[in-house]
Design an enzyme around this catalytic site. Structure first.
Site, PDB file in Angstrom:
ATOM      1  N   CYS A 172      57.201  72.970  45.992  1.00 49.84           N
ATOM      2  CA  CYS A 172      57.048  73.837  44.828  1.00 49.84           C
ATOM      3  C   CYS A 172      55.559  74.002  44.493  1.00 49.84           C
ATOM      4  CB  CYS A 172      57.869  73.329  43.648  1.00 49.84           C
ATOM      5  SG  CYS A 172      58.107  74.600  42.370  1.00 49.84           S
ATOM      6  N   HIS A 176      63.076  73.633  46.022  1.00 46.04           N
ATOM      7  CA  HIS A 176      63.212  72.180  45.834  1.00 46.04           C
ATOM      8  C   HIS A 176      64.304  71.646  46.760  1.00 46.04           C
ATOM      9  CE1 HIS A 176      60.716  71.513  42.223  1.00 46.04           C
ATOM     10  NE2 HIS A 176      61.000  72.784  41.964  1.00 46.04           N
ATOM     11  N   GLU A 206      65.155  68.646  47.242  1.00 46.72           N
ATOM     12  CA  GLU A 206      65.823  67.511  46.598  1.00 46.72           C
ATOM     13  C   GLU A 206      66.871  67.968  45.582  1.00 46.72           C
ATOM     14  OE1 GLU A 206      62.507  68.454  43.718  1.00 46.72           O
ATOM     15  OE2 GLU A 206      62.873  68.620  45.872  1.00 46.72           O
TER      16      GLU A 206
END
Length: 197
Positions: free
Chosen positions: A77, A178, A180
Site C-alpha cells: 500500500c 493489502h 493480508e
C-alpha cells in the site's frame, strides 16, 4: 523469518498476523541492526507520503542495502508508494526512488478513496504473483503509482483508470492492495514471498 519494519506508519498487526497464519516466524522491529541482517523485509504503510518518508529516514540505508543485495523485499500500500521517486501528496518530499516515477492522485471523477475488492490482472509474470491471476484483492487508497518504466508493472486493476496494482524488479516487489486483508489469495502472495530466495 520475516522482518517487518516498524516505522510508525504501518498496519503492523494485520500484516504480521497474515504471516503467522502461514506458520511463519515474524519479527516486527525498529532495530536497524536487525533490519540490516534480515533475509526477507516487509514495508507496510498507511497514512501520508511525507510523514512516512520522515519516519523511514533512519532505515533508508539498510533498505537500500537490502534491495541492492537482491534480498526479498515487499512494500504494501503506502509501502509501494514510498518506493517511487516522488508524490503529488507531498510535492517537496523525495521518495526512496527504487522505482522511477511518481505517485499521483486518482482522477477526481472517480469515487475516492478506491476502497474494496478489485480483480488483479497479471501483465508481467513473476514469482510473487504466481497462482493469483484474475483473483480479487482488497484496495484502499487515494493515490496510485505511475512508473516511468512500464516493465516494472507486474499487475494492474481497472478502476476507471488502469492502476499499477503490483510492481516487480528482481527480488523487489510491492502491492498497492493489502494481501493480508485479501483472504486465501492474499495469503498465497505472502506464501510466495516467504518462499523467495
Amino acid at each position: 523469518m520475516i522482518t517487518i519494519i516498524d516505522y510508525k506508519s504501518g498496519n503492523l498487526r494485520s500484516i504480521s498476523n497474515g504471516f503467522r497464519k502461514l506458520n511463519c516466524d515474524v519479527e516486527v522491529t525498529n532495530d536497524v541492526e536487525k533490519i540490516a541482517n534480515a533475509e526477507h523485509l516487509v514495508l507496510p504503510g498507511v497514512g501520508a507520503f511525507g510523514e512516512a518518508m520522515k519516519n523511514i529516514e533512519p532505515f533508508k540505508n539498510v533498505i537500500y542495502e537490502h534491495v541492492y543485495d537482491d534480498k526479498p523485499f515487499l512494500g504494501i500500500c503506502l509501502g509501494q508508494q514510498v518506493l517511487m521517486s516522488d508524490s503529488e501528496e507531498s510535492p517537496d518530499v523525495n521518495g526512496l526512488d527504487l522505482f522511477k516515477g511518481s505517485v499521483e492522485y486518482l482522477p477526481v471523477d472517480l469515487k475516492i478513496p478506491h476502497m474494496g475488492w478489485n480483480k488483479l490482472n497479471i501483465v508481467n509474470e513473476n514469482p510473487i504473483l504466481e497462482g493469483v491471476n484474475g483473483k480479487y484483492f482488497y484496495f484502499v487508497h487515494s493515490y496510485h503509482t505511475v512508473p516511468e518504466d512500464s516493465e516494472v508493472i507486474a499487475g494492474t486493476c481497472d478502476y476507471g483508470v488502469e492502476i499499477a496494482a503490483a510492481l516487480s524488479r528482481n527480488n523487489l516487489f510491492s502491492t498497492q492492495f493489502h494481501p493480508e486483508k485479501s483472504g486465501v489469495y492474499g495469503l498465497k502472495i505472502l506464501k510466495n514471498f516467504i518462499n523467495l530466495r
